[in-house]
Design a protein around this motif. Structure first.
Motif, PDB file in Angstrom:
ATOM      1  N   LEU A  71       0.820  -1.218   0.000  1.00  0.00           N
ATOM      2  CA  LEU A  71       0.000   0.000   0.000  1.00  0.00           C
ATOM      3  C   LEU A  71       0.849   1.263   0.000  1.00  0.00           C
ATOM      4  O   LEU A  71       0.303   2.366  -0.037  1.00  0.00           O
ATOM      5  CB  LEU A  71      -0.936  -0.007   1.207  1.00  0.00           C
ATOM      6  CG  LEU A  71      -2.069  -1.040   1.160  1.00  0.00           C
ATOM      7  CD1 LEU A  71      -2.888  -0.996   2.444  1.00  0.00           C
ATOM      8  CD2 LEU A  71      -2.973  -0.811  -0.040  1.00  0.00           C
ATOM      9  N   SER A  73       3.858   1.831   2.205  1.00  0.00           N
ATOM     10  CA  SER A  73       4.620   2.171   3.413  1.00  0.00           C
ATOM     11  C   SER A  73       5.498   1.003   3.856  1.00  0.00           C
ATOM     12  O   SER A  73       5.202   0.328   4.841  1.00  0.00           O
ATOM     13  CB  SER A  73       3.667   2.562   4.554  1.00  0.00           C
ATOM     14  OG  SER A  73       3.010   3.771   4.278  1.00  0.00           O
ATOM     15  N   ARG A 116      -3.560   3.644   5.263  1.00  0.00           N
ATOM     16  CA  ARG A 116      -2.726   2.503   4.864  1.00  0.00           C
ATOM     17  C   ARG A 116      -2.636   1.467   5.980  1.00  0.00           C
ATOM     18  O   ARG A 116      -2.689   0.263   5.717  1.00  0.00           O
ATOM     19  CB  ARG A 116      -1.325   2.989   4.501  1.00  0.00           C
ATOM     20  CG  ARG A 116      -1.257   3.817   3.234  1.00  0.00           C
ATOM     21  CD  ARG A 116       0.180   4.193   2.932  1.00  0.00           C
ATOM     22  NE  ARG A 116       0.262   5.199   1.881  1.00  0.00           N
ATOM     23  CZ  ARG A 116       1.383   5.815   1.533  1.00  0.00           C
ATOM     24  NH1 ARG A 116       2.509   5.544   2.168  1.00  0.00           N
ATOM     25  NH2 ARG A 116       1.375   6.713   0.558  1.00  0.00           N
ATOM     26  N   SER A 120      -3.999  -2.248   5.401  1.00  0.00           N
ATOM     27  CA  SER A 120      -3.083  -3.387   5.471  1.00  0.00           C
ATOM     28  C   SER A 120      -3.485  -4.362   6.560  1.00  0.00           C
ATOM     29  O   SER A 120      -3.343  -5.591   6.411  1.00  0.00           O
ATOM     30  CB  SER A 120      -1.656  -2.887   5.716  1.00  0.00           C
ATOM     31  OG  SER A 120      -1.555  -2.226   6.971  1.00  0.00           O
ATOM     32  N   LEU A 186      -7.234   4.954  -1.320  1.00  0.00           N
ATOM     33  CA  LEU A 186      -5.855   4.483  -1.353  1.00  0.00           C
ATOM     34  C   LEU A 186      -5.150   5.019  -2.596  1.00  0.00           C
ATOM     35  O   LEU A 186      -5.762   5.169  -3.659  1.00  0.00           O
ATOM     36  CB  LEU A 186      -5.827   2.952  -1.367  1.00  0.00           C
ATOM     37  CG  LEU A 186      -6.440   2.246  -0.156  1.00  0.00           C
ATOM     38  CD1 LEU A 186      -6.512   0.744  -0.410  1.00  0.00           C
ATOM     39  CD2 LEU A 186      -5.624   2.533   1.101  1.00  0.00           C
TER      40      LEU A 186
END
Length: 330
Positions: A71, A73, A116, A120, A186
């Motif tokens: 995503l 990071s 994020r 996730s 996103l």
């Protein structure tokens, strides 16, 4: 006046202390039964089951790391271990949201936007539950008639949940949730290779948890060539059943009930409850050890790269040169 950043740190500390209190209560409440259960097993068996549980938890941390990187990071393993290990204590507080909330706030220290972190975590949870159902559906019908008769409806969910892991479906679902809470969508989707890698780590975690349960079953008299498959399937089904019970902290009660039901035909009388209790205690200790190690080894972001949000008390003074990674925009 207390700043928002300080208030959030205080809140995280209080949540961790509350979770530790629930952990301690669950251990003390079953102390006599735990001692009797452990007396039936050797120290080598208990240490082996404990180590397998730790390995399973770490594999699931790596699964979450893959989805978070997908995503946008990526984080070092040390940072992921710290975030995951401390936040997982939140699952012992009644309700399913506390671990997620703690995880999101800890991830903010590493410049991870909440969207994020939230996405996730949902992806990692979906991957673990979907692969767990798939493992249970492929092993238990061949080894446990009781599980097949009692939990047949869970097996029907397997193809639906697995199909739901497709990146296009996942992106649509997460963006819909973010739109409902009035957050931006996103930036990009998790790719199919990343989804498969995250699912791989989830499956590996299930294998380690299967070894954990298999060693305990063998110690109380379980045998037969099908016992390893039964152990993997029993743990996967029990965990998913416990996850679906929203109020129970850590799935306590529901997980043990499903585990006992599946193991009863394969173990001597009275042994399944011993195994379920020993598994619960060992994995609770594994969570506590992980959290303790995470605190000891540190892993906090360097001051130069720590996230600075206007108004949180961490922004640099005017004219100060700031080096390192600049914060992501949410």
């Amino acid at each position: 006046m207390i700043s928002k950043a300080v208030a959030m740190r205080i809140g995280r500390v209080l949540l961790v202390l509350l979770a530790l209190g629930f952990c301690a209560y669950s251990l003390i409440d079953q102390w006599d039964a735990t001692v009797r259960a452990f007396e039936q097993m050797s120290a080598v068996t208990l240490l082996g089951a404990f180590a397998a549980g730790l390995a399973g938890l770490f594999a699931w941390t790596l699964s979450w790391r893959v989805f978070l990187a997908g995503l946008g990071s990526p984080l070092p393993v040390k940072a992921m271990y710290r975030i995951s290990s401390i936040s997982q204590l939140g699952k012992y507080v009644p309700g399913k949201v506390w671990a997620l909330v703690t995880q999101m706030e800890l991830a903010r220290e590493y410049d991870v936007p909440r969207a994020r972190s939230f996405g996730s975590t949902l992806l990692a949870m979906a991957a673990s539950q979907a692969t767990g159902l798939a493992i249970a559906a492929s092993t238990l019908p061949l080894t446990s008639a009781a599980a097949r008769d009692r939990y047949w409806w869970l097996f029907l969910l397997t193809p639906v949940v697995l199909a739901g892991l497709h990146p296009k479906i996942v992106t649509w679902g997460l963006n819909t949730l973010l739109r409902l809470v009035r957050r931006p969508p996103l930036e990009h989707a998790v790719s199919l290779p990343e989804t498969l890698l995250g699912a791989f780590w989830a499956v590996l975690g299930w294998m380690f948890f299967g070894v954990h349960l298999w060693s305990l079953c063998a110690a109380v008299g379980g045998d037969g060539r099908g016992l390893p498959f039964l152990a993997v399937g029993a743990y996967a089904l029990a965990f998913v059943a416990g996850f679906l019970v929203f109020i129970a902290p850590g799935g306590i009660g529901a997980r043990e009930a499903a585990m006992v039901l599946v193991l009863t035909p394969a173990l001597p009388a009275g042994a399944p409850i011993v195994v379920a209790l020993a598994s619960r205690v060992l994995l609770t200790l594994a969570d506590l050890v992980n959290a303790g190690l995470a605190v000891l080894i540190g892993g906090r972001p360097p001051k130069a790269t720590a996230r600075r949000v206007p108004g949180d008390g961490n922004e640099p003074a005017p004219g100060t040169l700031v080096t390192g990674t600049q914060p992501n925009k949410e």
